[in-house]
Write an enzyme that holds these catalytic residues in place. Structure first.
Site, PDB file in Angstrom:
ATOM      1  CB  CYS A 111      10.190  24.334   2.682  1.00 55.86           C
ATOM      2  SG  CYS A 111       8.580  23.669   2.220  1.00 55.86           S
ATOM      3  NE  ARG A 152      13.073  26.162   7.993  1.00 58.40           N
ATOM      4  CZ  ARG A 152      12.617  27.083   8.845  1.00 58.40           C
ATOM      5  NH1 ARG A 152      13.226  27.271   9.991  1.00 58.40           N
ATOM      6  NH2 ARG A 152      11.565  27.820   8.539  1.00 58.40           N
ATOM      7  CD1 TRP A 182       6.870  18.542   6.918  1.00 58.93           C
ATOM      8  CD2 TRP A 182       5.281  20.014   6.403  1.00 58.93           C
ATOM      9  NE1 TRP A 182       5.745  18.212   7.630  1.00 58.93           N
ATOM     10  CE2 TRP A 182       4.754  19.095   7.330  1.00 58.93           C
ATOM     11  CE3 TRP A 182       4.458  21.045   5.926  1.00 58.93           C
ATOM     12  CZ2 TRP A 182       3.455  19.175   7.807  1.00 58.93           C
ATOM     13  CZ3 TRP A 182       3.148  21.113   6.395  1.00 58.93           C
ATOM     14  CH2 TRP A 182       2.669  20.187   7.326  1.00 58.93           C
ATOM     15  CG  ASN A 207       9.223  28.156   4.439  1.00 61.72           C
ATOM     16  OD1 ASN A 207       8.276  27.385   4.522  1.00 61.72           O
ATOM     17  ND2 ASN A 207       9.831  28.668   5.491  1.00 61.72           N
ATOM     18  N   GLY A 208       6.374  28.598   2.590  1.00 57.09           N
ATOM     19  CA  GLY A 208       5.132  29.300   2.883  1.00 57.09           C
ATOM     20  C   GLY A 208       3.988  28.803   2.032  1.00 57.09           C
ATOM     21  CD  GLU A 239       6.630  18.284  25.755  1.00 55.62           C
ATOM     22  OE1 GLU A 239       7.704  18.194  25.111  1.00 55.62           O
ATOM     23  OE2 GLU A 239       5.580  18.748  25.260  1.00 55.62           O
ATOM     24  CE  LYS A 258       9.275  16.462  22.851  1.00 58.31           C
ATOM     25  NZ  LYS A 258       8.015  17.084  22.721  1.00 58.31           N
ATOM     26  CD  GLU A 264       6.565  15.944  19.118  1.00 57.77           C
ATOM     27  OE1 GLU A 264       6.387  17.048  18.570  1.00 57.77           O
ATOM     28  OE2 GLU A 264       7.340  15.783  20.088  1.00 57.77           O
ATOM     29  CG  HIS A 302     -14.196  11.529  35.583  1.00 59.75           C
ATOM     30  ND1 HIS A 302     -15.443  11.435  36.146  1.00 59.75           N
ATOM     31  CD2 HIS A 302     -13.387  12.045  36.544  1.00 59.75           C
ATOM     32  CE1 HIS A 302     -15.398  11.892  37.387  1.00 59.75           C
ATOM     33  NE2 HIS A 302     -14.169  12.266  37.653  1.00 59.75           N
ATOM     34  CE  LYS A 312      13.163  22.364  16.974  1.00 63.11           C
ATOM     35  NZ  LYS A 312      12.934  21.489  18.117  1.00 63.11           N
TER      36      LYS A 312
END
Length: 614
Positions: free
Chosen positions: A2, A27, A74, A100-101, A487, A491, A494, A510, A609
């Site tokens: 957060c 965040r 969040w 936050n946490g 990556e 992207k 996301e 395979h 983030k």
């Protein structure tokens, strides 16, 4: 994960809080809220949704107060709704908190508080903490600071908190453990508190980064006081911010993500600045100088990271093994601590994190330190927890990255890993002097090549328009570019919410080849110096099953062009440095597809983030 912002001073707090929340919204954006002290009353306003929803909710209200706290959430405990949004009141509504946490033992604490008659209005662990603080204050008759200290000694988990009290309207209390918190000190001892420096830089350059289990007492017009949760006084260490205001603005771009993609020529250059001397043929990384011999003699390097940083770590594995001839293991930090890993004192652990606050990576560092390993950090944020927890390391100097989907942080991390691998290989003698100097010259030229590559943006935008409506993507790469395939797929997932998978190109047959038909676009990284003929064979396998090929090729390529449906050219580059170029078109492709699908590219759903919870 957060975002926290708070203010105590002579200005009206609300505009500062709202602007700060907008800068911290990357965040978390499930809900937002503010609480302000007006006289001896705490007025609380909070709303599910983004900060703009909070702004609409407060429009027309006479919101006053020179002390206030704000939060963008969040969700961890409790679904996103108005009730679970922060700030939270204590039972009497004398106290308000933002957090936050995660308080891991909140359930047992809540059970005890319920027995004592407390009633809760939310599902959050945060409300439990503020009730606990008030309960201690009421039953032991201690002051608020002491009640906070006692409560934090009873809690397990991570926290960054700020508390205000209507009985102490000129005081603000903050504390942290395993979640970031920075205090800005303005003129006449006005105070700004935030999860990172972005809401603070506009008002002051003087900051104090709280360490774990430290409590800050801020009083109007008085010097900052610090102590730890054992009640030991601490002298504040004031640092000067290196962030500039223009770095956290969009600068004319539609989105932060696009701005940050186009900043990569400069951010890569900044990651090398002062570290390469081409004339003398030297790489100098001051942050690891004292540990170079330890790395050279290491029996093994363990790289720990999460998400995009993990993909950078995979590139690092190829670099260190290929150039420095040191065995490397790349671990998901989130798994590392839970599988009872074998760590020796001869091991070197490289921890990679953009924010320097990633909870899983911090936990991995703690475990490795307990086993006696040497810890090297690579992160972007000066003063971050990882930068202080490691033995040595290097900042990437990419500048603030606001877009949730990491772009310039990835290339900056790969740049620093390239510098480290080259430096160690040179000192170890595992590559020739001529090869070392050749790669050094090539690396120094990368920013210019990235700038040239960015000129393909319109072509990539056109390709994006062709495939914006598909449901699945496959990304293939070999060697150094296998991590880039991972990556690229990440992207796209996301920010566009299209299912995508990355694979080593040879692994396609395979299993994944079963998915290929005329509806399946396949992105293949087919640069000339990277197992070129083998990759062409993989492309032929896709074409035989009517798959659509988007190929990333070296400029001037003719063979792949004959069989691929769409081609994006990159400048000629050594294979070891190719990830710094091949990732760029994949970032742009994801960006344009997401925009065309109407997605919020800077704030994709369910993501934040800086992942400061495990």
């Amino acid at each position: 994960m957060c975002g926290i912002v708070a203010y105590l001073g002579d200005k009206q707090a609300y505009p500062i809080l709202i602007k700060g929340l907008k800068r911290l919204e990357y965040r978390g954006y499930d809900s937002a809220g503010v609480a302000l002290i007006d006289g001896h009353e705490i007025n609380l306003y909070k709303k599910k949704g983004k900060v703009i929803e909070l702004e609409s909710f407060t429009q027309g209200k006479n919101i006053k107060g020179t002390v206030g706290i704000g939060h963008t959430r969040w969700a961890t405990h409790g679904i996103p709704n108005d009730e679970n949004a922060h700030p939270h009141f204590s039972g009497s509504e004398n106290l308000a908190i933002i957090h936050n946490g995660i308080i891991e033992n909140y359930a047992s604490l809540k059970a005890e508080l319920l027995k004592r008659g407390h009633q809760f209005t939310s599902e959050t662990d945060t409300e439990v903490l503020i009730h606990l603080i008030e309960d201690i204050q009421n039953n032991t008759h201690v002051d608020l600071v002491e009640a906070v200290r006692i409560a934090l000694n009873k809690t397990l988990g991570a926290y960054a908190i700020v508390i205000v009290s209507k009985d102490n309207p000129d005081t603000m209390i903050a504390a942290k453990k395993s979640s970031p918190l920075v205090i800005g000190i303005g003129d006449n001892f006005e105070y700004f508190v935030a999860s990172d420096a972005t809401p603070i830089v506009e008002y002051t350059k003087n900051v104090v980064y709280l360490n774990d289990e430290e409590i800050a007492i801020m009083q109007r017009g008085k010097k900052l006081q610090l102590m730890d949760i054992k009640k030991h006084a601490i002298t504040p260490y004031i640092q000067e911010l290196e962030v500039h205001l223009e770095a956290i603005e969009k600068g004319g771009f539609e989105h932060f993500m696009l701005k940050e993609i186009f900043e990569q020529p400069q951010s890569i250059r900044n990651s090398m600045r002062g570290r390469i001397d081409l004339d003398k043929g030297i790489v100098s990384l001051g942050g690891i100088r004292d540990y170079e011999q330890k790395i050279i003699n290491a029996q093994r390097i363990i790289i720990v990271a999460c998400g995009t940083s993990w993909h950078a770590g995979l590139v690092g594995e190829y670099l260190f093994e290929d150039l420095a001839r040191i065995p490397v293991e790349v671990e998901y930090a989130s798994e590392f601590r839970y599988r009872n890993p074998i760590i020796n004192e001869s091991d070197v652990v490289i921890a990679i994190s953009q924010s320097g606050e990633t909870a899983d990576t911090l936990a991995a560092i703690k475990l490795a330190k307990e086993k006696g390993a040497t810890i090297i950090g690579i992160c972007n944020v000066v003063g971050s927890t990882i930068s202080r927890a490691t033995d040595g390391g290097s900042y990437t100097h990419a500048g603030p990255e606001i877009g949730v989907a990491s772009t310039k942080a990835f290339t900056a991390q790969v740049t620093v890993l390239s510098l480290m691998a080259l430096s160690i290989a040179h000192k170890k003698g595992s590559i020739s002097e001529s090869k070392f100097r050749q790669l050094l010259v090539e690396l120094y030229a990368i920013p210019e090549k990235v700038a040239l590559l960015l000129e393909s943006d319109e072509k990539i935008k056109y390709i994006a328009s062709i495939f914006k409506g598909v449901s699945n993507f496959l990304y293939l790469g070999r060697g150094y570019n296998f991590p880039v395939a991972l990556e690229g797929a990440l992207k796209l997932k996301e920010i566009s919410y299209i299912h995508a998978e990355g694979y080593p190109a040879a692994e396609m047959k395979h299993g994944p080849i079963a998915l290929i038909d005329e509806e399946m676009p396949v992105v293949v990284i087919a640069t000339r110096k990277g197992n070129y003929e083998k990759v062409i064979s993989n492309i032929e396998e896709v074409k035989a099953r009517n798959g659509k090929i988007i190929a990333i090729v070296t400029k001037g390529d003719v063979d792949v062009k004959k069989i691929a449906d769409y081609v994006i050219e990159i400048p000629e580059v050594e294979d070891a440095l190719s990830p710094l170029l091949t990732c760029i078109p994949l970032q742009l492709l994801s960006y344009h597809i997401a925009v065309m699908r109407g997605c919020n590219v800077d704030q994709p759903r369910n993501l934040a983030k800086s992942v400061t919870v495990e």
